[in-house]
Design a protein around this motif. Sequence first.
Motif, PDB file in Angstrom:
ATOM      1  N   ASP A 231       0.941  -1.255   0.160  1.00  0.00           N
ATOM      2  CA  ASP A 231       0.146  -0.035   0.081  1.00  0.00           C
ATOM      3  C   ASP A 231       1.038   1.148  -0.009  1.00  0.00           C
ATOM      4  O   ASP A 231       1.824   1.398   0.763  1.00  0.00           O
ATOM      5  N   PRO A 232       0.758   2.347  -1.058  1.00  0.00           N
ATOM      6  CA  PRO A 232       1.493   3.385  -1.065  1.00  0.00           C
ATOM      7  C   PRO A 232       1.429   4.269   0.245  1.00  0.00           C
ATOM      8  O   PRO A 232       2.564   4.579   0.817  1.00  0.00           O
ATOM      9  N   THR A 233       0.243   4.234   1.016  1.00  0.00           N
ATOM     10  CA  THR A 233       0.421   5.145   2.310  1.00  0.00           C
ATOM     11  C   THR A 233       1.259   4.375   3.542  1.00  0.00           C
ATOM     12  O   THR A 233       2.245   5.066   4.122  1.00  0.00           O
ATOM     13  N   PHE A 234       1.213   2.962   3.494  1.00  0.00           N
ATOM     14  CA  PHE A 234       2.231   2.121   4.212  1.00  0.00           C
ATOM     15  C   PHE A 234       3.800   2.339   3.787  1.00  0.00           C
ATOM     16  O   PHE A 234       4.599   2.620   4.541  1.00  0.00           O
ATOM     17  N   ASP A 235       3.769   2.378   2.679  1.00  0.00           N
ATOM     18  CA  ASP A 235       5.251   2.683   2.036  1.00  0.00           C
ATOM     19  C   ASP A 235       5.682   3.992   2.511  1.00  0.00           C
ATOM     20  O   ASP A 235       6.976   4.211   3.041  1.00  0.00           O
ATOM     21  N   ASN A 236       5.015   5.096   2.347  1.00  0.00           N
ATOM     22  CA  ASN A 236       5.324   6.348   2.700  1.00  0.00           C
ATOM     23  C   ASN A 236       5.637   6.574   4.187  1.00  0.00           C
ATOM     24  O   ASN A 236       6.585   7.268   4.610  1.00  0.00           O
ATOM     25  N   GLU A 237       4.521   6.176   5.023  1.00  0.00           N
ATOM     26  CA  GLU A 237       4.523   6.445   6.378  1.00  0.00           C
ATOM     27  C   GLU A 237       4.998   5.587   7.335  1.00  0.00           C
ATOM     28  O   GLU A 237       5.412   6.172   8.379  1.00  0.00           O
ATOM     29  N   VAL A 238       5.077   4.335   7.037  1.00  0.00           N
ATOM     30  CA  VAL A 238       5.529   3.396   7.982  1.00  0.00           C
ATOM     31  C   VAL A 238       6.946   2.668   7.556  1.00  0.00           C
ATOM     32  O   VAL A 238       7.810   2.636   8.149  1.00  0.00           O
ATOM     33  N   LEU A 239       6.967   2.062   6.038  1.00  0.00           N
ATOM     34  CA  LEU A 239       7.908   1.520   5.672  1.00  0.00           C
ATOM     35  C   LEU A 239       9.236   2.084   5.272  1.00  0.00           C
ATOM     36  O   LEU A 239      10.259   1.687   5.881  1.00  0.00           O
ATOM     37  N   ALA A 240       9.117   3.421   4.787  1.00  0.00           N
ATOM     38  CA  ALA A 240      10.362   4.156   4.210  1.00  0.00           C
ATOM     39  C   ALA A 240      10.932   4.670   5.622  1.00  0.00           C
ATOM     40  O   ALA A 240      12.199   4.626   5.523  1.00  0.00           O
ATOM     41  N   PRO A 241      10.336   5.284   6.557  1.00  0.00           N
ATOM     42  CA  PRO A 241      11.209   5.629   7.726  1.00  0.00           C
ATOM     43  C   PRO A 241      11.701   4.628   8.312  1.00  0.00           C
ATOM     44  O   PRO A 241      12.806   4.615   9.052  1.00  0.00           O
ATOM     45  N   ALA A 242      11.126   3.345   8.456  1.00  0.00           N
ATOM     46  CA  ALA A 242      11.524   2.290   9.098  1.00  0.00           C
ATOM     47  C   ALA A 242      12.850   1.944   8.566  1.00  0.00           C
ATOM     48  O   ALA A 242      13.795   1.469   8.993  1.00  0.00           O
ATOM     49  N   ILE A 243      12.943   1.622   6.987  1.00  0.00           N
ATOM     50  CA  ILE A 243      14.228   1.297   6.427  1.00  0.00           C
ATOM     51  C   ILE A 243      15.374   2.391   6.518  1.00  0.00           C
ATOM     52  O   ILE A 243      16.371   2.041   6.522  1.00  0.00           O
ATOM     53  N   SER A 244      14.919   3.823   6.405  1.00  0.00           N
ATOM     54  CA  SER A 244      15.845   4.822   6.644  1.00  0.00           C
ATOM     55  C   SER A 244      16.478   4.627   7.945  1.00  0.00           C
ATOM     56  O   SER A 244      17.669   4.757   8.169  1.00  0.00           O
ATOM     57  N   ALA A 245      15.904   4.259   9.046  1.00  0.00           N
ATOM     58  CA  ALA A 245      16.158   4.310  10.465  1.00  0.00           C
ATOM     59  C   ALA A 245      17.317   2.904  10.408  1.00  0.00           C
ATOM     60  O   ALA A 245      18.367   3.277  11.085  1.00  0.00           O
ATOM     61  N   TYR A 246      16.873   1.998   9.620  1.00  0.00           N
ATOM     62  CA  TYR A 246      17.769   0.858   9.521  1.00  0.00           C
ATOM     63  C   TYR A 246      19.315   1.359   9.054  1.00  0.00           C
ATOM     64  O   TYR A 246      20.287   0.907   9.366  1.00  0.00           O
ATOM     65  N   SER A 247      19.186   1.856   7.933  1.00  0.00           N
ATOM     66  CA  SER A 247      20.514   2.237   7.164  1.00  0.00           C
ATOM     67  C   SER A 247      20.989   3.245   8.036  1.00  0.00           C
ATOM     68  O   SER A 247      22.303   3.082   7.945  1.00  0.00           O
ATOM     69  N   GLU A 248      20.613   4.164   8.947  1.00  0.00           N
ATOM     70  CA  GLU A 248      21.245   5.195   9.393  1.00  0.00           C
ATOM     71  C   GLU A 248      21.831   4.508  10.816  1.00  0.00           C
ATOM     72  O   GLU A 248      22.889   5.198  11.329  1.00  0.00           O
ATOM     73  N   SER A 249      21.474   3.328  11.186  1.00  0.00           N
ATOM     74  CA  SER A 249      21.655   2.798  12.440  1.00  0.00           C
ATOM     75  C   SER A 249      22.980   1.852  12.133  1.00  0.00           C
ATOM     76  O   SER A 249      23.252   0.920  13.159  1.00  0.00           O
ATOM     77  N   ASN A 250      23.294   1.622  10.768  1.00  0.00           N
ATOM     78  CA  ASN A 250      24.105   0.617  10.334  1.00  0.00           C
ATOM     79  C   ASN A 250      23.858  -0.630  10.913  1.00  0.00           C
ATOM     80  O   ASN A 250      24.857  -1.536  11.330  1.00  0.00           O
ATOM     81  N   GLY A 251      22.596  -1.206  10.539  1.00  0.00           N
ATOM     82  CA  GLY A 251      22.136  -2.643  10.893  1.00  0.00           C
ATOM     83  C   GLY A 251      21.765  -2.960  11.995  1.00  0.00           C
ATOM     84  O   GLY A 251      21.986  -4.068  12.620  1.00  0.00           O
ATOM     85  N   ASP A 252      21.461  -1.985  12.976  1.00  0.00           N
ATOM     86  CA  ASP A 252      21.205  -2.080  14.490  1.00  0.00           C
ATOM     87  C   ASP A 252      19.806  -3.165  14.422  1.00  0.00           C
ATOM     88  O   ASP A 252      19.089  -2.953  13.817  1.00  0.00           O
ATOM     89  N   SER A 253      19.902  -4.210  15.557  1.00  0.00           N
ATOM     90  CA  SER A 253      19.040  -5.047  15.741  1.00  0.00           C
ATOM     91  C   SER A 253      17.501  -4.519  15.850  1.00  0.00           C
ATOM     92  O   SER A 253      16.638  -5.145  15.586  1.00  0.00           O
ATOM     93  N   ARG A 254      17.737  -3.473  16.634  1.00  0.00           N
ATOM     94  CA  ARG A 254      16.339  -2.914  17.219  1.00  0.00           C
ATOM     95  C   ARG A 254      15.641  -2.205  15.949  1.00  0.00           C
ATOM     96  O   ARG A 254      14.504  -2.331  15.580  1.00  0.00           O
ATOM     97  N   ALA A 255      16.646  -1.750  14.826  1.00  0.00           N
ATOM     98  CA  ALA A 255      15.920  -1.247  13.819  1.00  0.00           C
ATOM     99  C   ALA A 255      15.397  -2.198  12.712  1.00  0.00           C
ATOM    100  O   ALA A 255      14.409  -1.947  12.153  1.00  0.00           O
ATOM    101  N   GLU A 256      16.221  -3.293  12.613  1.00  0.00           N
ATOM    102  CA  GLU A 256      15.670  -4.196  11.978  1.00  0.00           C
ATOM    103  C   GLU A 256      14.526  -4.881  12.482  1.00  0.00           C
ATOM    104  O   GLU A 256      13.670  -5.284  11.631  1.00  0.00           O
ATOM    105  N   GLU A 257      14.393  -4.920  13.708  1.00  0.00           N
ATOM    106  CA  GLU A 257      13.246  -5.570  14.290  1.00  0.00           C
ATOM    107  C   GLU A 257      12.003  -4.388  13.861  1.00  0.00           C
ATOM    108  O   GLU A 257      10.695  -4.904  13.848  1.00  0.00           O
ATOM    109  N   ARG A 258      12.044  -3.196  14.183  1.00  0.00           N
ATOM    110  CA  ARG A 258      11.028  -2.186  13.383  1.00  0.00           C
ATOM    111  C   ARG A 258      10.600  -2.646  12.090  1.00  0.00           C
ATOM    112  O   ARG A 258       9.226  -2.741  11.919  1.00  0.00           O
ATOM    113  N   VAL A 259      11.671  -2.746  11.118  1.00  0.00           N
ATOM    114  CA  VAL A 259      11.157  -3.033   9.898  1.00  0.00           C
ATOM    115  C   VAL A 259      10.294  -4.409   9.711  1.00  0.00           C
ATOM    116  O   VAL A 259       9.360  -4.587   9.241  1.00  0.00           O
TER     117      VAL A 259
END
Length: 490
Positions: A231-259
Amino acid sequence: MSALSSLAQLEATATGRARPLATVRHCHLADAPLVMVPLKLAGEAAAPLAVMLGSDPDAPALLIVPQPRNRDLRFRFAAALGRRVLNHIETSRGDVEELPPGKDGEERIRYGGAPQILVPNRGGIGFLRLLGRSTRFRRTEGPYAVDPEVPVSGRWLTWFADRNDRPGSSLMLAMTEVLRRHWATGQSSLEDGNLAALVGWIDPPDGLDGFAAASRAEDPITCPPSGPTTDPTFDNEVLAPAISAYSESNGDSRAEERVRAALASQLTPTWDLMWQAVGLLRALPEGASVADRWERDRDSFTYYHQTFGEAYPQARRDPPVRAAKRLHDLERAQEAYEAQRAFDDPLVMAEHRLAGQAFGGVVTESDPTRLDESGKRPKLRPHLRVRTEDPVRLDIGTTVCNAARPAVKGKIVEFGTGGILMELTGGMGRKLSPEPGSVPDVGDSVCFTALTVGSWGAAKFPDAEDTPWTHGGPPEEYVPTDHDAAEEWR
């Protein structure tokens, strides 16, 4: 759309509940199929995002790619998926059956079982086809090497997708397509592509009818898309921020769990719908010809499994002779599948009766011992007259068969006021008197149809080295190249 399907759709609209289009199940369902619900990255044809899979409805596995644009993470996902697919293949083989020697005298075997993959819709099959194409050429040595499971599972996914093209095969099924063959809803065929809406019409929740259940399915929060698109809304509001947080954390397990949690919320409702759909299909008795088609699936699986290491991965495009053979086989399979469905199911046969390609009625005259003595030897040629009210659109001389005993064939001799006169020509035994029960008696209710299984045999095609110049001449032997191995995931 046939008249019967249209009527069923109108009844579904009037009652708010899907109407049956079949009285039996026209596909095989394994005891433990591998259910797969894949998701892909928006804007990418074959970039995997996640998949929920398993053979136990209470214990799904969730594989994700926390950063889908990271090559290493994509192939880590592909390797994990490959291990599970290959494990399902190996555990589904069953015992080996020894078969009588073939025409060439060689001994044959067949596995007692075969793997089965179920996905939500056609998009899921297309995604797995592309994923197989994107991984089957990968190298396990040298630069950009991948785990051995990646190219092996890619070849198997390609094979599953190719078998799905064959009418009647049950090795890989799209659940929306299977359900639509068995039920008619009060919505359009495009809307039937939504698994939640389709299941809502067939088995609506308590207190809801098909209209309300389908409307509920349009809410992406309550019923997320069945994949592979999100769903585009899910992509923009939930998924994209979670993936960005994972990239910025350099693979932190908590960020991965958020995704992971975000993707699980999208996949779990469809996972539950898939098993609900499996339950609906299991409630239907299996059609009589399904076992024979599953036997051919097992033959194909056995052959591919036994010869897996003897050939290169499937080429991107078939050479001319192989493409012609494949098209011919698919056409023959389609003809056989349509006939078998009609022979198994009176509701399906009713569609052909309404179309004038079959007719049912009562036998008013029967001469079971009639002989044709016009030739050198007498031949058993019983006459049968059937009174019918069906709108028959067949010509004199058309070959027809008895739907109850398809081996009993005949041809239409005349259309008269007393009914349709037929001369039976085969399926009654080799003697000058018919086998008991092969020729209907006066007063019997019968159904005859122009549908036949195997009405035209296998065609003869030239060998590859004899490919005519009109089709490019003999093709060069296919050998995978570095270009194949470097194919992109899109």
